[in-house]
Design a protein around this motif. Sequence first.
Motif, PDB file in Angstrom:
ATOM      1  N   SER A 610       0.778  -1.041  -0.169  1.00 22.25           N
ATOM      2  CA  SER A 610      -0.066   0.004   0.192  1.00 22.25           C
ATOM      3  C   SER A 610       0.840   1.207   0.011  1.00 22.25           C
ATOM      4  O   SER A 610       2.141   1.291   0.232  1.00 22.25           O
ATOM      5  N   LEU A 611       0.288   2.462  -0.067  1.00 29.44           N
ATOM      6  CA  LEU A 611       0.939   3.573  -0.089  1.00 29.44           C
ATOM      7  C   LEU A 611       1.803   3.881   1.186  1.00 29.44           C
ATOM      8  O   LEU A 611       2.952   4.163   1.263  1.00 29.44           O
ATOM      9  N   ASN A 612       0.984   3.617   2.254  1.00 28.76           N
ATOM     10  CA  ASN A 612       1.798   3.623   3.498  1.00 28.76           C
ATOM     11  C   ASN A 612       2.832   2.476   3.789  1.00 28.76           C
ATOM     12  O   ASN A 612       4.038   3.095   4.068  1.00 28.76           O
ATOM     13  N   LYS A 635      -0.180  13.552  -1.864  1.00 29.69           N
ATOM     14  CA  LYS A 635      -0.568  14.401  -0.657  1.00 29.69           C
ATOM     15  C   LYS A 635      -0.759  13.567   0.528  1.00 29.69           C
ATOM     16  O   LYS A 635      -2.028  13.572   0.950  1.00 29.69           O
ATOM     17  N   PRO A 637      -1.303  13.182   3.962  1.00 31.39           N
ATOM     18  CA  PRO A 637      -1.192  14.383   5.230  1.00 31.39           C
ATOM     19  C   PRO A 637      -0.049  14.304   6.346  1.00 31.39           C
ATOM     20  O   PRO A 637       0.474  13.197   6.384  1.00 31.39           O
ATOM     21  N   ARG A 639       0.643  14.624   9.283  1.00 24.21           N
ATOM     22  CA  ARG A 639       0.537  13.937  10.441  1.00 24.21           C
ATOM     23  C   ARG A 639       0.733  12.498  10.180  1.00 24.21           C
ATOM     24  O   ARG A 639       1.607  11.732  11.048  1.00 24.21           O
ATOM     25  N   ARG A 640      -0.007  11.915   9.314  1.00 26.54           N
ATOM     26  CA  ARG A 640       0.181  10.535   8.936  1.00 26.54           C
ATOM     27  C   ARG A 640       1.554  10.195   8.544  1.00 26.54           C
ATOM     28  O   ARG A 640       2.235   9.174   9.008  1.00 26.54           O
ATOM     29  N   TRP A 643       3.704   9.839  11.675  1.00 23.13           N
ATOM     30  CA  TRP A 643       3.625   8.596  12.339  1.00 23.13           C
ATOM     31  C   TRP A 643       4.465   7.668  11.450  1.00 23.13           C
ATOM     32  O   TRP A 643       5.012   6.850  11.982  1.00 23.13           O
ATOM     33  N   ILE A 644       4.520   7.587  10.072  1.00 26.11           N
ATOM     34  CA  ILE A 644       4.740   6.633   9.325  1.00 26.11           C
ATOM     35  C   ILE A 644       6.484   6.718   9.400  1.00 26.11           C
ATOM     36  O   ILE A 644       7.211   5.679   9.751  1.00 26.11           O
ATOM     37  N   ARG A 647       7.848   5.619  12.938  1.00 19.49           N
ATOM     38  CA  ARG A 647       8.050   4.345  13.070  1.00 19.49           C
ATOM     39  C   ARG A 647       9.142   3.464  12.132  1.00 19.49           C
ATOM     40  O   ARG A 647       9.843   2.549  12.678  1.00 19.49           O
TER      41      ARG A 647
END
Lengths: 721, 612
Positions: A610-612, A635, A637, A639-640, A643-644, A647
């Motif tokens: 996935s993108l994440n 794009k 965000p 904040r996400r 997080w990524i 970690r």
Amino acid sequence: GKIVTMGWSYSEELICILDAGIALVFDLFGTQIDSIHLGQEAKEMKIVDAKLFLHDNVAGIVVLTTNYRFYTISNIQNKACRRCQDPPGLDFTPSSWVVLCIDRSTKIVIAINTDLYLSGVADIVKLQLQGITGQINYNSITLMATSTSYKYISLITDTGHLWIGSTDFRNCYGIFDTNTQTVPLDMIWCGAGAVVLNWGDELQIVGPHPLTVQTLPLIGSACLTADIDGVRIVTTDTHELLHEVPLETEEVFKVGSAASGAMLLDAMKEYEKGSSKADEYVRIIKTNGTLGDAIEQCIKVAGLEYDPLTQRMLLKAASFGKSFMDQYSPQSFVNMSQILRILNNIRHYKIGIPITLKQFEYLTLPVLIDRLILREHYALALHICDYLRIPGDEGKCRILSHWACKKVKQKNTDDKDIAKAIANKLNDVTGISYATIAAEAKSVGRYELAIKLLDFEPRANEQVPLLMKMKKEDIALNKAIESGDSDLIYMAIFHLKGTLQLGEFFRTIHKMPVALKLFEKYCREINDHRLLMDVAKQFDDFQKAGIYVAQSSYKTNNAEDRIDKLNEAARAFSAADRPICKRSTEDQINLLRLQSVMETDLGQPFVEMSLNETAYQLIFLGRLKLADKLKKDFKIPDRRYWWIKIRALAQSRSWDELERFSKSKKSPIGYEPFVDACINSHKNATEACKYIERVPLSKQAKCYIKIGLVYERISVYIHSQ
Amino acid sequence: MATNSSFAHLSTSGRVNLGIVRDASRRELSECLRQCPGSKTVVWDEYLFDPLDLVAEFSLLQELEVRKMFPLAPGRLPPHDQQNIIFFTRPKLSLMKWVAENVASEMKKSRTKYDVKFSLFFVPRKSLLCEDKLKELEVFADFEVIGEFNLLLLLFDYDLMSLELELAFRECHLEEDYSSLYYVARSLMILQTIFGTIPKIIYKGNCGKRVANMIVRMRKETSGPDDQTKSQISRLILVDRTVDLITPVLSQLTYEGLIDEHVGLKCTKFPGELLKQRDHGSANPEEDTQSAAIRQTVRLNSGDNLYAEIRDLNFQAVPPILSRQAKKISAAYAERHDAVSVNQIKQFVTKLPSIQAAKKSLANHTTIAEMLKKITDDSAFRDKLQFEQEMIATVDIDKINMYIEELLATGQPITKVLRLICLQSLVSNGLKPKLFEFYCKEILQAYGYEYLPTLINLEKVGLLTTQQPKIFSSIRKALRLLVDDINEQQPTDISFAYSGYAPLSVRLAQYFTEDKQSWKGVEEVLKTIPGEFSEIAQQIPGGLSDKGMEKNDTTLVFFIGGCTYAEIAALRFLSKQEEGNDFIIATTKLLNGTSLLETLIDDMSKAAAKSN
């Protein structure tokens, strides 16, 4: 062909046996309902003689062919035809023969001159006649007859001797000399007690025990038939029943009889006259202690009588006697009254079933009702069922179904009127099988009527198959859907699919969403992707089409093929007006492109992530610039992304980079995630502690617990106080 | 047929003896097996193992000359020496292929060795599609018997039945395949033949309406004289799951609910290896052979007295009871010291087995409770709970939630995230389009594009939608779904099951059974909840009018689309509140938010792999 013999079956069908080796079965109204082949040999050689016999509630046939072979069909229902053993030396017509049914197996007694044989399918034995052999010099046996119970047999010799005995031929009950050498027209057993000889102008009744002979003159010619308790004598204008006078009847009516029943009858008569003798008689019976017996006797005799007035008189006597008993169960009285009422009704000449009580008991009520139904006496049958409170499925429901089945065959009545009439009559009766009635209508070619009738059928599993048989697939499908039974719906769908062109099929099914959905489900289950696409396209369901195409993109590992498919999906979503789906599909295309480029550049797998995960992986691999580009392109965000990144950096032990990142600008998600990341990835307390200072005071304690530094926590706690 | 002792609790505890339902299934199973005389090998569709366990223990099968049992698998059967081979399978096309393969391989073998007889029983009913498939695979004619084992209602407890149709919700609301409703209706017909016609049917929700109509229709279909059984169930409430989707996505807080959410109960079975692991300290779970695991399986039902006491309580209330029980047991053990006379010792010995059983049960539940405590004390659990409580209580929550964002970014299980997003969507009656798009994009970017159909599915069934009429706050108010001062130890309202939130489904059931005078404005609110609502009166056969029914008021609540253990706890609470006001519960499946969502997840990459 020529009729060799004919007779009635147990269920009152007329059976005509033709010399051509075939038996035709007719119903009461003369319509042929069946035909029975009597074997190849009978067909080829023709038949010289045949006998129809009844046993164990079924009818059977035995035929004798022109080449003197016996064939037997022991049950005309299952039609199995078997050959009997040939007696030795039978190359001419036997002088007489008769059918015996013992223990459900069919045997034939064959007389060849003086020899008697008992022939069956399996074996043949020679019989010995007791009490006559050697005493009377006869040359042949000319006529034989058995009782209806097949227990007794009688035979006549050419010398005019009548021999009466048991069918096992061990006992001889008597020999009677008729003093004539002419063969009687007929010999019939009257019940089990006597043999009736028909001499044309008179009947001779011979009873063996003790040997008694009576003669009865006949006016005109007569035909005799045996019944279980007597002989029916049918002349050109009369129909009489000859039977033994039952003992009870004799006792009650014999002049001067001292039987308790007779006395009770007398008492009642005296009572009606107002005479005190009534009391006297009753007292006598009571002192004898036989009042109960007397009542029973009167009831029983009433049952044996034919004249309603006599019946009434006897029942009145019984009722009179009953009033002198303290405790007497009225059951038998009530039963007899009910039965007599029925018997008197069916004996009426318009109904024409003149049977005795014994015959009625032997037939049983359901059979009687069957016979009434066969004669189309529906109303009387219904009245009887109502009168005896017979449950619906045996009584009312069955009768009305038959009535309706008959009704649909009325040729001159309009479909609509018949359907209406049936619906009106059957409306409030539960358990009617409209499907059966409809099937009957269908069998006579009245499809419209059948469909109308099926509309009343509540059981869809009866209704649907019949509708399909009548090529009413769309109605069948509708009915199946109404029932909610998916299995039926499938049955109807596939039937429909089999009869229609695919396009036509789709158009029909489109009108029935429930069916359409089930069909789609079936396609999914058998993985018929193309059919699914066809359905989606047929109904302009672009969203579904988009999903199907997108899904098919996963089947290939070739990135370009995938992208092609996804482009197609995006177009479909666009047509479906689903901007979110469209945009995410386009995103996926872009991601796939990027991923394949990265795979070649970095030699690492990226497709399927996935993108994440992609961003995480890039950061983990230290490709921070690429990751940043990904963030920008898609794009992600802030904040996400934080997080990524936190970690991923912690996981790859890039502690310096992590620290640099934490200081790059103010964290949009605070600093607790830094602490968490250090602990969760590698339990690195030292690194974690670097960030604790920047966690708001209120949450610091929680962070310390996570790190496991309880003392610090206490100090923070004290500090915060 | 003797009911074996571990199921004795089923028939004794309830007023309406549902044990009969199980007995009927056992009889039917026996009849099926007797159709194939002689010793036999039985091949089971694996999914049926758990349901079967609830119906027949192995000794019954042995009595019926079952020598070997295999799970249905592709290819050939494991070695066995029986001539009778019986298949029991759900009517699923994919399984027919396996059956055919099994049969074909046995046939090959039989030519040289012996003749084999095949039978096939569909559970719960025959299917034309499957029979056609078997014909297509050219094995249909090889079966001596093709029948059906009408196993519909599985008795979980004296007051609880499940059809265990795990896909019922998906099928009804996503695929619009209403087959499961037909099963619901059939099962209700079975219940009505046993317990008499139910005079009153109340339904809320479109599936409820379909079922109600089918029951009325089926009653017409059954020919013959009216059933003369006296009505033992006075009312049937059909609750369509879509009427209340909030309750299942919320975290269950009862003991049993927590077990189901965090461990998973399969037809009341608790995985025994979890208990064993603790017993042996550091025992490696992989070393456990499967048979040991089976032996260890613990059935959680009212047969276990302690469990019956605690299962429906809010978990907060459980530990004190466990410690009280511990004291009671040690006191019971201590009695042996007081036992001096022979008589006293004898008495103690007779009590010993029950004390030992109680001790075993206590040990089990202490282990489970400790395990759950660890989970509930964890910040992840508490954060989630806090989020849920906020969602349920707040008025306007139509904004991006930071907690959800965090879960998305940190790669939490997708079901966990979806549950919470669905909750937000449900309580706000649909998200603003922008927010909806935001969450969709987030999910696809976090978990991958292959979840696109999942999102469409959730939208279709109404779990994740864009703006709908705002009704939740008025429902919440009118039906008092939010209860502030709850007492978890000594509850006074059904809201204990979700610590302050009264499940809407159960509130409705409560409303339907109580005197409606006390419910102001509910009728209007009820109309605003989507889904048809009506009452049907069923004619009771003459002579069986409701004499003496007033006292024993038993309500059957049937959850179409599944229900949670916490909802059952709430209904049981209501049963206990008022004497003579009993609830029995039936459902298409016992579920929780996660298992419900799992049935709705369509992963395109997996789907593609399957079809290859």
